[in-house]
Design an enzyme around this catalytic site. Structure first.
Site, PDB file in Angstrom:
ATOM      1  N   ASN A  91       0.807  -1.234   0.000  1.00 17.07           N
ATOM      2  CA  ASN A  91       0.000   0.000   0.000  1.00 17.07           C
ATOM      3  C   ASN A  91       0.837   1.280   0.000  1.00 17.07           C
ATOM      4  O   ASN A  91       0.376   2.310  -0.488  1.00 17.07           O
ATOM      5  CB  ASN A  91      -0.921  -0.022   1.233  1.00 17.07           C
ATOM      6  CG  ASN A  91      -1.546   1.327   1.495  1.00 17.07           C
ATOM      7  OD1 ASN A  91      -2.496   1.737   0.834  1.00 17.07           O
ATOM      8  ND2 ASN A  91      -0.979   2.071   2.454  1.00 17.07           N
ATOM      9  N   TYR A 156       3.932   9.491 -11.152  1.00 14.85           N
ATOM     10  CA  TYR A 156       2.998   8.668 -10.367  1.00 14.85           C
ATOM     11  C   TYR A 156       2.265   7.676 -11.271  1.00 14.85           C
ATOM     12  O   TYR A 156       2.153   6.483 -10.953  1.00 14.85           O
ATOM     13  CB  TYR A 156       2.014   9.613  -9.666  1.00 14.85           C
ATOM     14  CG  TYR A 156       1.021   8.968  -8.737  1.00 14.85           C
ATOM     15  CD1 TYR A 156       1.388   8.578  -7.453  1.00 14.85           C
ATOM     16  CD2 TYR A 156      -0.298   8.782  -9.126  1.00 14.85           C
ATOM     17  CE1 TYR A 156       0.466   8.015  -6.590  1.00 14.85           C
ATOM     18  CE2 TYR A 156      -1.233   8.221  -8.265  1.00 14.85           C
ATOM     19  CZ  TYR A 156      -0.848   7.834  -7.001  1.00 14.85           C
ATOM     20  OH  TYR A 156      -1.771   7.277  -6.142  1.00 14.85           O
ATOM     21  N   ILE A 189     -10.137   9.114  -3.556  1.00 15.66           N
ATOM     22  CA  ILE A 189     -10.433   8.673  -2.186  1.00 15.66           C
ATOM     23  C   ILE A 189     -10.006   9.778  -1.219  1.00 15.66           C
ATOM     24  O   ILE A 189      -8.889  10.291  -1.333  1.00 15.66           O
ATOM     25  CB  ILE A 189      -9.642   7.370  -1.851  1.00 15.66           C
ATOM     26  CG1 ILE A 189      -9.835   6.285  -2.925  1.00 15.66           C
ATOM     27  CG2 ILE A 189     -10.015   6.858  -0.459  1.00 15.66           C
ATOM     28  CD1 ILE A 189     -11.211   5.744  -3.078  1.00 15.66           C
TER      29      ILE A 189
HETATM   30  P1  NAI Z   1      -1.255   8.562   2.758  1.00 14.66           P
HETATM   31  O1  NAI Z   1      -0.164   9.517   2.390  1.00 14.66           O
HETATM   32  O2  NAI Z   1      -2.373   9.054   3.587  1.00 14.66           O
HETATM   33  O3  NAI Z   1      -0.612   7.281   3.473  1.00 14.66           O
HETATM   34  C1  NAI Z   1       0.498   6.618   2.943  1.00 14.66           C
HETATM   35  C2  NAI Z   1       1.304   6.005   4.070  1.00 14.66           C
HETATM   36  O4  NAI Z   1       2.441   5.361   3.481  1.00 14.66           O
HETATM   37  C3  NAI Z   1       1.827   7.064   5.066  1.00 14.66           C
HETATM   38  O5  NAI Z   1       1.601   6.616   6.383  1.00 14.66           O
HETATM   39  C4  NAI Z   1       3.327   7.137   4.740  1.00 14.66           C
HETATM   40  O6  NAI Z   1       4.139   7.456   5.845  1.00 14.66           O
HETATM   41  C5  NAI Z   1       3.578   5.711   4.260  1.00 14.66           C
HETATM   42  N1  NAI Z   1       4.790   5.618   3.443  1.00 14.66           N
HETATM   43  C6  NAI Z   1       5.251   6.504   2.519  1.00 14.66           C
HETATM   44  N2  NAI Z   1       6.422   6.098   2.024  1.00 14.66           N
HETATM   45  C7  NAI Z   1       6.718   4.915   2.638  1.00 14.66           C
HETATM   46  C8  NAI Z   1       7.796   4.014   2.559  1.00 14.66           C
HETATM   47  N3  NAI Z   1       8.838   4.229   1.724  1.00 14.66           N
HETATM   48  N4  NAI Z   1       7.798   2.914   3.335  1.00 14.66           N
HETATM   49  C9  NAI Z   1       6.770   2.678   4.186  1.00 14.66           C
HETATM   50  N5  NAI Z   1       5.714   3.507   4.305  1.00 14.66           N
HETATM   51  C10 NAI Z   1       5.688   4.609   3.543  1.00 14.66           C
HETATM   52  O7  NAI Z   1      -1.773   7.973   1.364  1.00 14.66           O
HETATM   53  P2  NAI Z   1      -3.156   7.240   1.000  1.00 14.66           P
HETATM   54  O8  NAI Z   1      -4.024   8.210   0.329  1.00 14.66           O
HETATM   55  O9  NAI Z   1      -3.667   6.466   2.150  1.00 14.66           O
HETATM   56  O10 NAI Z   1      -2.643   6.242  -0.151  1.00 14.66           O
HETATM   57  C11 NAI Z   1      -2.317   4.883   0.094  1.00 14.66           C
HETATM   58  C12 NAI Z   1      -2.072   4.215  -1.240  1.00 14.66           C
HETATM   59  O11 NAI Z   1      -3.221   4.330  -2.069  1.00 14.66           O
HETATM   60  C13 NAI Z   1      -0.911   4.817  -2.033  1.00 14.66           C
HETATM   61  O12 NAI Z   1      -0.205   3.797  -2.708  1.00 14.66           O
HETATM   62  C14 NAI Z   1      -1.610   5.725  -3.024  1.00 14.66           C
HETATM   63  O13 NAI Z   1      -0.826   5.953  -4.180  1.00 14.66           O
HETATM   64  C15 NAI Z   1      -2.853   4.903  -3.319  1.00 14.66           C
HETATM   65  N6  NAI Z   1      -3.951   5.671  -3.861  1.00 14.66           N
HETATM   66  C16 NAI Z   1      -4.539   6.695  -3.145  1.00 14.66           C
HETATM   67  C17 NAI Z   1      -5.600   7.405  -3.694  1.00 14.66           C
HETATM   68  C18 NAI Z   1      -6.273   8.507  -2.966  1.00 14.66           C
HETATM   69  O14 NAI Z   1      -7.164   9.151  -3.565  1.00 14.66           O
HETATM   70  N7  NAI Z   1      -5.954   8.774  -1.698  1.00 14.66           N
HETATM   71  C19 NAI Z   1      -6.096   7.100  -5.035  1.00 14.66           C
HETATM   72  C20 NAI Z   1      -5.427   6.010  -5.673  1.00 14.66           C
HETATM   73  C21 NAI Z   1      -4.392   5.336  -5.097  1.00 14.66           C
END
Ligand code: NAI
Length: 248
Positions: A91, A156, A189
């Site tokens: 994730n 991305y 999201i």
């Molecule tokens: P977020 O930024 O709220 O959470 C991501 C988490 O991953 C954070 O806790 C961060 O510290 C952690 N993280 C970042 N780099 C890391 C690393 N190298 N190693 C371990 N942990 C790491 O992001 P969100 O929105 O929850 O996104 C989660 C996933 O869903 C991502 O892959 C994002 O690309 C994907 N996504 C999100 C969308 C959205 O609308 N929020 C839409 C489509 C995909």
């Protein structure tokens, strides 16, 4: 229903956002968890405590998913503690958005490393254990942007398209050992990642979504429970959109 009872799940980037919600839903569904994020801080510890209130065994780990060595050590510790890995949710992800004209090499490389190489790192690390078990479900977090592209997100989008190709290949390689690999492609999201958008941008996005609302982390988590469970035992190599119908 405890659909994941007896399973051990690993979720990266689970201190907040979509990863945290997936982990919470897995805990409620009966799974034990190893959750990781970049730092062992109050946010990660509090998330782990919240999940443990369901009765699940939950271990938090500080581990950089973009580092091959970190990923290997993380999974070695999980196998030492739990003895198995049934589900891996890749994730962790970041954005460094910019028009190509202004995108730096560092921002391209970082996004590829954190979003795409991390999926390779963790999948390599769990492969041996899942092969021995002759079972496993790997779930990779892609995006609608990986299917359609998006101006200002070339790095991305490339990383998320790469995840889809990786997912299909791993599904073909490991299917004969009953290891499944699928991708989830969320749309818009609401999380910390998207929370900074202004109202106009947000309304414009919503008007293009057939279901006329933004998605929630819970919408994504529900599909991730399905993909982790026996309900999807004949599903592999797929990219499931969770986007209110945005991707057509
Ligand atoms: P977020 O930024 O709220 O959470 C991501 C988490 O991953 C954070 O806790 C961060 O510290 C952690 N993280 C970042 N780099 C890391 C690393 N190298 N190693 C371990 N942990 C790491 O992001 P969100 O929105 O929850 O996104 C989660 C996933 O869903 C991502 O892959 C994002 O690309 C994907 N996504 C999100 C969308 C959205 O609308 N929020 C839409 C489509 C995909």
């Amino acid at each position: 229903m405890k659909m994941l009872k007896g399973k051990v799940a690993v979720i990266t980037g689970a201190a907040r956002g979509i990863g945290k919600t997936i982990a919470m839903e897995y805990a409620r569904s009966g799974a034990d968890l190893a959750i990781s994020d970049l730092k062992m801080d109050k946010t990660l510890e509090a998330a782990a405590r919240e999940m443990a209130q369901t009765g699940a065994r939950v271990l938090p780990f500080a581990s950089d998913a973009a580092s091959f060595d970190d990923a290997q050590q993380f999974i070695d510790s999980v196998v030492d503690e739990f003895g198995r890995v049934d589900v891996l949710v890749n994730n962790a992800g970041i954005t460094r958005d910019n028009l190509l004209m202004r995108m730096s090499e560092d921002d391209f490389d970082l996004v590829m490393k954190v979003n795409l190489k991390s999926v390779f790192n963790l999948t390599k690390a769990v492969q041996r254990t899942m092969l021995k078990q002759r079972s496993g479900s790997i779930i990779n977090m892609a995006s609608v942007v990986g299917l359609q592209g998006n101006a200002g997100q070339a790095n991305y989008a490339a990383s998320k398209s790469g995840i889809i190709g990786f997912t299909k290949s791993v599904a073909q390689e490991l299917g004969s050992r009953n290891i499944r690999c699928n991708a989830v492609a969320p749309g818009f999201i609401v999380t910390e990642m998207t929370g900074e958008l202004d109202d106009k941008v947000r309304d414009d996005w919503i008007s293009t979504i057939p279901l006329k609302r933004e998605g929630t982390p819970q919408d994504v988590a529900n599909v991730c429970v399905f993909l982790a469970s026996q309900l999807s035992e004949y599903v592999t190599g797929q990219t499931i959109s969770v986007d209110g119908g945005l991707n057509r």
